[in-house]
Scaffold this motif. Sequence first.
Motif, PDB file in Angstrom:
ATOM      1  N   GLY A  10      10.396 -46.164   1.004  1.00  0.00           N
ATOM      2  CA  GLY A  10      10.260 -45.101   0.017  1.00  0.00           C
ATOM      3  C   GLY A  10      10.011 -45.651  -1.374  1.00  0.00           C
ATOM      4  N   LEU A  11       9.023 -45.095  -2.087  1.00  0.00           N
ATOM      5  CA  LEU A  11       8.705 -45.475  -3.460  1.00  0.00           C
ATOM      6  C   LEU A  11       8.625 -44.222  -4.319  1.00  0.00           C
ATOM      7  CD1 LEU A  11       5.739 -48.032  -3.113  1.00  0.00           C
ATOM      8  CD2 LEU A  11       8.140 -48.578  -3.520  1.00  0.00           C
ATOM      9  N   GLY A  12       8.977 -44.360  -5.585  1.00  0.00           N
ATOM     10  CA  GLY A  12       8.835 -43.242  -6.504  1.00  0.00           C
ATOM     11  C   GLY A  12       9.131 -43.666  -7.928  1.00  0.00           C
ATOM     12  N   PHE A  13       8.536 -42.941  -8.877  1.00  0.00           N
ATOM     13  CA  PHE A  13       8.716 -43.247 -10.290  1.00  0.00           C
ATOM     14  C   PHE A  13       9.681 -42.247 -10.935  1.00  0.00           C
ATOM     15  CE2 PHE A  13       4.787 -45.506  -9.534  1.00  0.00           C
ATOM     16  CZ  PHE A  13       4.896 -46.616 -10.353  1.00  0.00           C
ATOM     17  N   LEU A  14      10.555 -42.767 -11.793  1.00  0.00           N
ATOM     18  CA  LEU A  14      11.370 -41.921 -12.650  1.00  0.00           C
ATOM     19  C   LEU A  14      10.515 -41.397 -13.799  1.00  0.00           C
ATOM     20  CD1 LEU A  14      14.631 -44.088 -12.862  1.00  0.00           C
ATOM     21  CD2 LEU A  14      14.262 -42.043 -11.453  1.00  0.00           C
ATOM     22  N   ALA A  15      11.051 -40.395 -14.506  1.00  0.00           N
ATOM     23  CA  ALA A  15      10.299 -39.803 -15.623  1.00  0.00           C
ATOM     24  C   ALA A  15      10.008 -40.819 -16.713  1.00  0.00           C
ATOM     25  CB  ALA A  15      11.083 -38.615 -16.184  1.00  0.00           C
ATOM     26  N   ASP A  16      10.851 -41.837 -16.845  1.00  0.00           N
ATOM     27  CA  ASP A  16      10.640 -42.844 -17.886  1.00  0.00           C
ATOM     28  C   ASP A  16       9.701 -43.967 -17.448  1.00  0.00           C
ATOM     29  OD1 ASP A  16      12.208 -44.313 -16.130  1.00  0.00           O
ATOM     30  OD2 ASP A  16      13.952 -44.432 -17.451  1.00  0.00           O
ATOM     31  N   GLY A  17       9.121 -43.858 -16.249  1.00  0.00           N
ATOM     32  CA  GLY A  17       8.152 -44.840 -15.790  1.00  0.00           C
ATOM     33  C   GLY A  17       8.694 -45.956 -14.931  1.00  0.00           C
ATOM     34  N   ARG A  18       9.999 -46.005 -14.711  1.00  0.00           N
ATOM     35  CA  ARG A  18      10.556 -47.039 -13.844  1.00  0.00           C
ATOM     36  C   ARG A  18      10.248 -46.736 -12.382  1.00  0.00           C
ATOM     37  NH1 ARG A  18      16.736 -47.227 -15.189  1.00  0.00           N
ATOM     38  NH2 ARG A  18      16.329 -45.030 -15.690  1.00  0.00           N
ATOM     39  N   LEU A  19       9.919 -47.778 -11.630  1.00  0.00           N
ATOM     40  CA  LEU A  19       9.609 -47.647 -10.213  1.00  0.00           C
ATOM     41  C   LEU A  19      10.855 -47.963  -9.394  1.00  0.00           C
ATOM     42  CD1 LEU A  19       7.603 -47.303  -7.847  1.00  0.00           C
ATOM     43  CD2 LEU A  19       7.022 -49.735  -8.122  1.00  0.00           C
ATOM     44  N   ASN A  72       3.328 -48.978   4.111  1.00  0.00           N
ATOM     45  CA  ASN A  72       4.146 -47.802   3.815  1.00  0.00           C
ATOM     46  C   ASN A  72       3.477 -46.900   2.783  1.00  0.00           C
ATOM     47  OD1 ASN A  72       6.317 -48.467   5.599  1.00  0.00           O
ATOM     48  ND2 ASN A  72       7.013 -49.994   4.129  1.00  0.00           N
ATOM     49  N   MET A  73       4.218 -45.950   2.281  1.00  0.00           N
ATOM     50  CA  MET A  73       3.669 -44.910   1.418  1.00  0.00           C
ATOM     51  C   MET A  73       3.093 -45.464   0.120  1.00  0.00           C
ATOM     52  SD  MET A  73       7.073 -43.102  -0.224  1.00  0.00           S
ATOM     53  CE  MET A  73       6.089 -42.002  -1.242  1.00  0.00           C
ATOM     54  N   GLY A 109      -1.987 -45.167 -13.759  1.00  0.00           N
ATOM     55  CA  GLY A 109      -3.104 -44.692 -12.964  1.00  0.00           C
ATOM     56  C   GLY A 109      -3.409 -45.519 -11.742  1.00  0.00           C
ATOM     57  N   LYS A 110      -2.633 -46.562 -11.488  1.00  0.00           N
ATOM     58  CA  LYS A 110      -2.861 -47.416 -10.324  1.00  0.00           C
ATOM     59  C   LYS A 110      -2.090 -46.904  -9.106  1.00  0.00           C
ATOM     60  CE  LYS A 110      -3.811 -51.719 -12.860  1.00  0.00           C
ATOM     61  NZ  LYS A 110      -5.147 -52.016 -12.269  1.00  0.00           N
ATOM     62  N   ILE A 111      -2.552 -47.310  -7.937  1.00  0.00           N
ATOM     63  CA  ILE A 111      -1.869 -47.009  -6.687  1.00  0.00           C
ATOM     64  C   ILE A 111      -0.859 -48.113  -6.404  1.00  0.00           C
ATOM     65  CG2 ILE A 111      -2.124 -46.707  -4.198  1.00  0.00           C
ATOM     66  CD1 ILE A 111      -4.949 -45.719  -4.689  1.00  0.00           C
ATOM     67  N   TYR A 112       0.388 -47.718  -6.209  1.00  0.00           N
ATOM     68  CA  TYR A 112       1.451 -48.641  -5.821  1.00  0.00           C
ATOM     69  C   TYR A 112       1.817 -48.359  -4.365  1.00  0.00           C
ATOM     70  CZ  TYR A 112       2.221 -49.826 -10.744  1.00  0.00           C
ATOM     71  OH  TYR A 112       2.071 -50.275 -12.037  1.00  0.00           O
ATOM     72  N   PHE A 113       1.957 -49.416  -3.572  1.00  0.00           N
ATOM     73  CA  PHE A 113       2.344 -49.225  -2.177  1.00  0.00           C
ATOM     74  C   PHE A 113       3.169 -50.421  -1.713  1.00  0.00           C
ATOM     75  CE2 PHE A 113      -1.444 -51.783  -1.887  1.00  0.00           C
ATOM     76  CZ  PHE A 113      -1.270 -52.578  -0.765  1.00  0.00           C
ATOM     77  N   SER A 114       3.892 -50.215  -0.646  1.00  0.00           N
ATOM     78  CA  SER A 114       4.713 -51.294  -0.104  1.00  0.00           C
ATOM     79  C   SER A 114       4.183 -51.708   1.261  1.00  0.00           C
ATOM     80  CB  SER A 114       6.178 -50.861   0.007  1.00  0.00           C
ATOM     81  OG  SER A 114       6.307 -49.752   0.877  1.00  0.00           O
ATOM     82  N   GLN A 115       4.411 -52.963   1.570  1.00  0.00           N
ATOM     83  CA  GLN A 115       4.039 -53.528   2.860  1.00  0.00           C
ATOM     84  C   GLN A 115       5.291 -54.116   3.474  1.00  0.00           C
ATOM     85  OE1 GLN A 115       0.758 -53.613   4.224  1.00  0.00           O
ATOM     86  NE2 GLN A 115       1.840 -54.223   6.083  1.00  0.00           N
ATOM     87  N   GLY A 116       5.711 -53.561   4.618  1.00  0.00           N
ATOM     88  CA  GLY A 116       6.925 -54.039   5.252  1.00  0.00           C
ATOM     89  C   GLY A 116       6.762 -55.421   5.853  1.00  0.00           C
ATOM     90  N   ALA A 117       7.891 -56.036   6.175  1.00  0.00           N
ATOM     91  CA  ALA A 117       7.883 -57.352   6.808  1.00  0.00           C
ATOM     92  C   ALA A 117       7.381 -57.244   8.242  1.00  0.00           C
ATOM     93  CB  ALA A 117       9.282 -57.952   6.783  1.00  0.00           C
ATOM     94  N   MET A 118       6.761 -58.296   8.735  1.00  0.00           N
ATOM     95  CA  MET A 118       6.356 -58.355  10.136  1.00  0.00           C
ATOM     96  C   MET A 118       7.559 -58.577  11.041  1.00  0.00           C
ATOM     97  SD  MET A 118       3.027 -57.956  10.567  1.00  0.00           S
ATOM     98  CE  MET A 118       2.691 -58.731  12.147  1.00  0.00           C
ATOM     99  N   THR A 119       8.595 -59.210  10.507  1.00  0.00           N
ATOM    100  CA  THR A 119       9.743 -59.619  11.312  1.00  0.00           C
ATOM    101  C   THR A 119      11.029 -59.076  10.710  1.00  0.00           C
ATOM    102  OG1 THR A 119      10.085 -61.619  10.016  1.00  0.00           O
ATOM    103  CG2 THR A 119       8.557 -61.771  11.892  1.00  0.00           C
ATOM    104  N   ASN A 120      12.119 -59.258  11.440  1.00  0.00           N
ATOM    105  CA  ASN A 120      13.421 -58.848  10.939  1.00  0.00           C
ATOM    106  C   ASN A 120      13.812 -59.660   9.711  1.00  0.00           C
ATOM    107  OD1 ASN A 120      16.003 -57.577  10.902  1.00  0.00           O
ATOM    108  ND2 ASN A 120      16.869 -59.207  12.159  1.00  0.00           N
TER     109      ASN A 120
END
Length: 416
Positions: free
Chosen positions: A221-230, A103-104, A111-122
């Motif tokens: 969907g991923l995103g950071f708040l202004a205070d740095g929380r993901l 995912n995105m 400064g690192k890249i954060y990303f998600s990986q969905g499940a292969m199954t339900n």
Amino acid sequence: MADSFSFPTSLAFDDAGVAFVAEAGLPFAGAPPGGRIWRLSLDGSRSLVAKGLRPPVNGLTFHGGHLYVSEGGHPGRISRLGLDGQQSVILNNLPGPGNYHTNMAVFGPDGKIYFSQGAMTNTGIVGLDAYELGWLRRLPHAHDIPGCDVVLAGVNVETANPVAGQVGARAQTGAFVPFGTPTQPGQRVRAQLPSTAAVMRCNPDGSDLELVAWGLRNAYGLGFLADGRLLATDQGADDRGSRPVGGAPDLLFEVRKGAWYGWPDFIGGDPITHPQYLPERGPALSFLLANHDELPPPERPLLRFPPHAAAVKFEVTPAGSEAWGGQIFVALFGDERPMTAPAGPRVGRAVARIDSADWSLHSFVAGPLARPIDVRFNPFQGTLYILDFGNFEVDAERGVVAKANSGRLWRVTLSQ
């Protein structure tokens, strides 16, 4: 503002406010196969930046003069794309494609890249839904990969075996193993990287890949708040496959390092065995894991969306917006009945607003949207843009009913 996109998934703006749109590359309704990236110039013209990307393209982020593209095809990967179309692969050989994909990606305060990986199954066991979706035919040995060491309860599900090549063949399949592989009580499966159903991070060049958190079924969907929380939107389990779940909500989580978010045995901190999750398409559920006491306690969500609303990407209101400070806008792609659940009322297909003061959900925009999938603020205009995937429905007899070139980009001016 712009139309005639074929199943777009992602929107990004560069430092000058120029928009870029990524098309998934799914060949529904005669759309060209292979993901594409379009540049939308300020004068309204468009030009092709890249094509032939591994479908589905699920993410597009602009950072430091480059675009970062998430491709969910076989195998999944994340690439850095110059505005001249030059592509450099950062991470390759990510799991997939499965029920869900790579995912995105977003850049964190570190400064690192954060990303998600969905499940292969339900919900952890490869079932016939994987065959219907097509990937089991191509990748019969693919399965979920845990981000923590797990001990299996030995739950196995018997189904027909469509890959055996024999009429009437049957298969026994357990959790975290290939289709047709049974498991035993007490069987231990070691954590691996990359894992599925996880959020991970790495350096901008792809080095030092590490697990952030495990147990998010499909954090699209991923995103950071202004205070740095993901934050992450996590799509709830469906009433389908070898381990169907009834009435599971989509969830909004704060993602914390080292936390477990419950998949495949908990939903928003509640056991999947609770009667509220009894499916219509299968028996009562039992736990797949026998070592819950060795895992962190499952996290509770900030917010529960309606079941099958398909919460996807979101945008945090930029700092300085007096009228909309603290608000988060989230796209709700909508249900895919009857594939993901029995017949019922439509949900989603709208953009909602979340008030982060109390994590309450409010209506914002519905029609004329078909399938909203991304929302972004233009950094120069202060206006909200909504990316619409286009006409896409699932029919019990005809399967996917979609229309190429039906995707649109909408612009919304927020009152102050």
